[in-house]
Design an enzyme around this catalytic site. Structure first.
Site, PDB file in Angstrom:
ATOM      1  N   GLY A 262     -21.444 -15.284  23.520  1.00  0.00           N
ATOM      2  CA  GLY A 262     -21.640 -14.081  24.318  1.00  0.00           C
ATOM      3  C   GLY A 262     -21.727 -12.867  23.425  1.00  0.00           C
ATOM      4  CB  ALA A 263     -20.290 -10.424  22.144  1.00  0.00           C
ATOM      5  CG  MET A 264     -19.301 -12.483  15.660  1.00  0.00           C
ATOM      6  SD  MET A 264     -17.970 -13.675  15.925  1.00  0.00           S
ATOM      7  CE  MET A 264     -16.917 -13.299  14.508  1.00  0.00           C
ATOM      8  CD  GLU A 265     -14.450 -11.840  16.935  1.00  0.00           C
ATOM      9  OE1 GLU A 265     -13.652 -12.671  16.468  1.00  0.00           O
ATOM     10  OE2 GLU A 265     -15.302 -12.126  17.807  1.00  0.00           O
ATOM     11  CG  ASN A 266     -20.017  -9.367  13.545  1.00  0.00           C
ATOM     12  OD1 ASN A 266     -19.608 -10.439  13.155  1.00  0.00           O
ATOM     13  ND2 ASN A 266     -21.084  -9.237  14.323  1.00  0.00           N
ATOM     14  CG  HIS A 296     -13.540 -10.672  24.633  1.00  0.00           C
ATOM     15  ND1 HIS A 296     -12.812 -11.669  25.228  1.00  0.00           N
ATOM     16  CD2 HIS A 296     -13.831 -11.141  23.385  1.00  0.00           C
ATOM     17  CE1 HIS A 296     -12.652 -12.676  24.395  1.00  0.00           C
ATOM     18  NE2 HIS A 296     -13.277 -12.379  23.258  1.00  0.00           N
ATOM     19  CD  GLU A 297     -16.819  -9.899  21.476  1.00  0.00           C
ATOM     20  OE1 GLU A 297     -16.430 -10.061  20.299  1.00  0.00           O
ATOM     21  OE2 GLU A 297     -16.818 -10.822  22.310  1.00  0.00           O
ATOM     22  CG  HIS A 300     -12.012 -10.106  19.120  1.00  0.00           C
ATOM     23  ND1 HIS A 300     -11.001 -11.010  18.932  1.00  0.00           N
ATOM     24  CD2 HIS A 300     -12.902 -10.711  19.959  1.00  0.00           C
ATOM     25  CE1 HIS A 300     -11.257 -12.108  19.610  1.00  0.00           C
ATOM     26  NE2 HIS A 300     -12.403 -11.956  20.256  1.00  0.00           N
ATOM     27  CD  GLU A 319     -12.329 -15.533  20.626  1.00  0.00           C
ATOM     28  OE1 GLU A 319     -12.490 -14.724  21.568  1.00  0.00           O
ATOM     29  OE2 GLU A 319     -12.929 -15.410  19.550  1.00  0.00           O
TER      30      GLU A 319
END
Length: 825
Positions: A262-266, A296-297, A300, A319
């Site tokens: 869905g997404a990535m928390e870079n 959510h991201e 993180h 998560e």
């Protein structure tokens, strides 16, 4: 110069612990040559400065070609590069390693992914380094507990936008430098580069950016206000919650093509799948889902990025917390109250995973290597963990819960930590007996069942654990549903090894064990419970209580404890009275894909689908024109339509219900259903000529695979089991479309072929794509004893870890359907 590595070796926990004990990485400087993105490879040069207390180790490098490697000025033997590792010997106390290679652009969403937009021919790049994909675009010590200061220098076409984990500084035409403000783990390093369209903003001194490929500029601009408002509200919420300001400088959110997750928390540059910026109309619920992902991201950035797990068995620390905090943030700080969505969608996802043979504890899974850890990236790590944390906040009190989080983050900022560290923080904040709580909830697997027994003194609440597991303590609020559908919520009670007796004053049509939907358990309603549900559910007005009941219906069908025919009757009688379109969509999807498909005898599937279609049309006709509810129900009705001529009329924009208008996604839903009903391609070709976009190509792949034509099935099959240049999304869509309900006779011959051939795809696929193609293409319509025999035989063979998880989970779903069909024949 050396040839490519012969496969990759997954990093083991033992290797990671040894390397972390021996090395300290000071800095990583990466230079990338992306000046000609049409080439199959790009240049990557990494300079790593690190100290060592041992003589030998290895560095991770998964390029196509190793051009050169030097350690402390000494050339290394290029021929020693094997299985994506370069051995390093003769280390000193302080070392400088230089590795130069040619790296392959990916088409599977990992490493440095390249996408050429069919809409305008422009090229877009983004890097996805999770879980172990960073070595696919630069050499590094790839494990979460070897953080380092990172600098990226990039050469690319001068008209591009170039973004990463820190502010992007222009050095000259076509040259950029990105310096991350704090040390990074390799798995959340990223780069976003291409002629992206952007919307910029600022909140509380933090520069904000939203980015998407140019062909979706108008959609981004139309939806940017909402996304920036959610971003600002989330920053304010987390600043209050954590007591620490966002530490990574700028905050960019890039919506990129072909993204697997869905997404990535870079840190500083979060990547999302671009479907979060839909083409056409977006409902309030869909905006809420997007808001939840944004929150959510962002969570993180503190829980995962600022403080990072040491090893992947603590993945849940990332998560579960982000899942819980995002739903809390959106509900308390934005226009999107998400606990209903959590209950009806996220908890159901997690409960299916927790009852599969592949279930695992939330924490302490002791993943032996990175590949195994990726298999635990599922509904247990997200939804179950979040549900358990929600209970913990009640158990210890919100003040103690939050004080422990603040202590944990401030104490381990910019470093790594374990669950034991977090328990210590909560204990210092005042929590009592956390080890026993953690043992009960975080280190066991499976779901207890909460049931009710009617007794003279009231209601007896009983908890039953899965075989071989102890009963966990559940603090819940029993609900009494009266004849008018109103719910009386009683005071909290705790049930565990001993039943809890709940006094009940007056009659109740239905007693539900968990009226507030906070338990992680299967709900049942007594020996005559389904009669009581049938009497109470049509008039039930409490949305939260209804979520728990609908989840119980779905779960009982999967357990063969409720006849799917009876469940379908409940959908017919009760769903129109529900007010939440999120509940409508989730329950109709269950009815369409399971009650009228997998859990129905083949000869009954068409008739059951017509009944589900009738419910969908009841919802369409009863909804306000142009409302979200009307659109949600109509989308389901389209997927159930049986008249090609009616679909053709909708495609042409006629005969639509008042208030509805076609948008690109709705057009493709019509086309996909039309293709599943007949062998022609006219509507498909017409749709593609109107919409040759990347999204259009993916929809077209699904539509082609769904055609009831032997040649179409053969072509789709080749895409699934043979190497090709097709993108990952097209492969996933092909798998989605292949096993269309109503085509069982046509696809029957492919069932044994799937189990015989899908495992071989590990020869040319890896990572996320390997498992996802298998998941999407699993023969879900073949709920037969023979399919189970084939599945069990395949599982006795040698399967890659990602493949095995897909086959285990798919087989469990088939086994449950076969058991139900056998019982309720």
């Amino acid at each position: 110069m050396s040839a490519g590595a012969d496969g990759r070796t997954s990093l083991t926990r033992t290797e990671a612990e040894a390397r972390a004990a021996a090395l300290s990485v000071d800095s990583v400087e990466v230079a990338l040559d992306l000046t000609d993105p049409s080439l199959p490879t790009f240049g990557s040069r990494a300079v790593i400065r690190f100290s060592s207390s041992v003589d030998a180790t290895f560095v991770d490098f998964a390029g196509d070609e190793l051009v050169s490697a030097t350690l402390n000025g000494r050339p290394l033997d290029l021929g020693s590069w094997r299985r994506a590792r370069i051995p390093l010997t003769g280390l000193g106390a302080d070392n400088v390693l230089e590795v130069e290679g040619r790296m392959g652009y990916s088409s599977d969403g990992e490493g440095l992914h390249r996408h050429v937009d069919p809409a305008d021919g422009r090229t877009y790049l983004y890097a996805m380094s999770f879980l172990d994909a960073a070595p696919r675009w630069f050499a590094c010590f790839d494990q979460p507990d070897l953080k380092a200061r990172c600098t990226f220098e990039v050469e690319a076409p001068e008209h591009w936008t170039v973004l990463g984990n820190g502010p992007s500084e222009t050095l000259g035409p076509g040259r950029w430098r990105i310096v991350a403000p704090h040390p990074l783990s390799t798995y959340f390093t990223t780069l976003v580069a291409g002629p992206y369209a952007s919307v910029h903003g600022e909140h509380d001194g933090i520069p904000l950016g939203l980015h998407i490929r140019a062909s979706l500029r108008s959609e981004l601009e139309a939806q940017a206000e909402d996304m920036l408002a959610v971003t600002a509200a989330s920053f304010d919420y987390y600043h209050r919650l954590f007591g620490i300001r966002y530490p990574f400088g700028e905050y960019h959110q890039a919506f990129v093509p072909d993204f697997n997750a869905g997404a990535m928390e870079n840190p500083g540059c979060v990547t999302f799948r671009d479907s979060y910026v839909p083409r056409g109309r977006i409902t309030h619920a869909e905006q809420g889902t997007r808001a939840g992902t944004i929150a959510h991201e962002m969570a993180h950035q503190w829980f995962g990025d600022l403080v990072t797990m040491r090893w992947w068995d603590d993945l849940w620390l990332n998560e579960s917390f982000a899942e819980y905090l995002a739903h809390r943030c959106c509900t308390e700080a934005t226009p999107y109250a998400l606990w209903t969505e959590f209950g009806i969608a996220r908890k159901d996802w997690g409960s299916v995973a927790d009852q599969s043979p592949s279930t695992h504890p939330v924490a302490g899974n002791a993943a032996p290597d990175a590949a195994a850890a990726l298999q635990n990236f599922d509904g247990i790590s997200y939804a179950k963990g979040a549900a358990v944390l929600r209970q913990l906040a009640t158990y210890v009190g919100d003040e103690v819960f939050l004080a422990g989080l603040r202590d944990h983050i401030s104490g381990h900022a910019y470093g790594n930590a374990t669950f034991a560290d977090l328990v210590g923080s909560w204990t210092r904040a005042g929590a009592q007996d956390l080890p026993s709580w953690a043992q009960a909830w975080l280190r066991t697997s499976g779901m207890d069942t909460l049931d009710v027994e009617h007794a003279d003194e009231g209601v007896r609440l009983v908890a039953t654990p899965p075989p071989g597991q102890p009963v966990r303590p559940h603090t819940v609020q029993v609900g009494l549903v009266d004849e008018a559908g109103a719910v009386t919520v009683l005071d909290p009670v705790t049930v565990g090894t001993d039943p809890a007796v709940v006094p009940v004053a007056g009659p109740a049509v239905l007693v539900t064990p968990d009226a507030t939907d906070v338990a992680w358990a299967k709900l049942r309603f007594g020996p005559d419970g389904w009669e009581r549900v049938a009497a109470a559910l049509p008039g039930l007005t409490d949305e939260t209580a209804s979520v728990g009941i609908w989840n119980a219906v779905r779960d009982a069908v999967r357990d063969a404890g409720l006849d799917p025919r009876r469940a379908l009757a409940l959908v017919e009688s009760s769903l129109p009275a529900q007010r939440s379109e999120v509940v409508w969509d989730s329950v109709l999807t269950f009815a369409r894909t399971q009650l009228a498909a997998t859990y129905a005898p083949v000869e009954e599937r068409a008739a059951r689908a017509r009944r589900v279609r009738a419910v969908a049309w009841t919802l369409v006709d009863g909804a306000q024109p142009a409302s979200d509810r009307q659109l949600v129900a109509f989308r389901q009705a389209v997927r159930l339509e049986t008249d090609p001529s009616r679909l053709r009329a909708w495609f042409d924009g006629s005969a639509l219900p008042s208030g509805l208008a076609l948008d690109p996604e709705l057009v493709w839903a019509v086309v996909e259903r039309w293709c599943a009903l007949q062998t022609g391609t006219g509507l498909l070709e017409e749709a593609l000529s109107r919409d040759p976009s990347a999204s259009g190509q993916v929809h077209a792949a699904r539509a082609r695979a769904a055609r009831p034509d032997p040649e179409a099935k053969a072509a789709a099959w080749r895409l699934l089991v043979e190497p090709s240049t097709a993108g990952a999304y097209e492969l996933y869509a092909t798998g989605d479309g292949f096993w269309a309900v109503g085509q069982e006779e046509l696809t029957q011959a492919y069932v044994p072929r799937w189990f015989a051939e899908i495992g071989r795809t590990a020869r040319f696929r890896e990572g996320w794509a390997l498992g996802q193609v298998a998941t999407q293409s699993f023969p879900r319509t073949a709920a037969t004893p023979e399919a189970l025999r084939l599945a069990d035989s395949a599982l006795r063979g040698d399967l890659a870890a990602q493949m095995r998880r897909a086959v285990v989970d798919g087989t469990d779903k088939l086994r449950r359907a076969v058991a139900s069909l056998d019982r309720w024949a």
